[in-house]
Design a protein around this motif. Structure first.
Motif, short mmCIF file in Angstrom:
data_model
loop_
_atom_site.label_atom_id
_atom_site.label_comp_id
_atom_site.label_asym_id
_atom_site.label_seq_id
_atom_site.Cartn_x
_atom_site.Cartn_y
_atom_site.Cartn_z
N ARG A 226 -1.32 -22.00 -47.45
CA ARG A 226 -1.31 -23.46 -47.43
C ARG A 226 -1.60 -23.94 -46.02
N LYS B 88 -3.01 -30.52 -43.72
CA LYS B 88 -3.91 -31.20 -44.66
C LYS B 88 -3.41 -31.12 -46.10
N ASN B 89 -2.34 -30.37 -46.32
CA ASN B 89 -1.76 -30.16 -47.65
C ASN B 89 -2.81 -29.64 -48.64
N THR B 90 -3.52 -28.60 -48.20
CA THR B 90 -4.54 -27.98 -49.05
C THR B 90 -4.28 -26.48 -49.15
#
Length: 96
Positions: free
Chosen positions: A61, A65-67
């Protein structure tokens, strides 16, 4: 113990010049690196093994960027101490 302390200790025990001892220590480490760069493991009986371990691919993770990101499979160097080395450390070194 740092590399400089190691060189100093070996130099004192063998009665050699520190710069000569440093060259030997540097050459030893370079040979281990070169062998591992070529995909070969290094086995030092009674001390341990420098081995190449493969890490599997995984999903990580990116928290800023929370991706999700894919981390590919890769190799890492690792040291595996010999059984006698591990036993001596277990019995001789006090717990801090």
């Amino acid at each position: 113990m740092t590399k400089a302390e190691l060189v100093s200790t070996i130099s004192n025990k063998l009665g050699t010049e520190k710069n000569e001892t440093q060259k030997v220590v540097e050459a030893f480490m370079q040979e281990i690196r070169t062998s591992m760069y070529n995909g070969d493991n290094v086995y030092l009986r009674g001390f341990g093994s420098f081995v190449i371990k493969t890490r599997a691919a995984k999903t990580g993770r990116n928290i800023s960027k929370n991706t999700a990101i894919e981390i590919p499979a890769h190799n890492i160097p690792a040291f595996k101490p010999s059984k006698t080395f591990v036993e001596k450390v277990k019995t001789k070194v006090a717990i801090k």
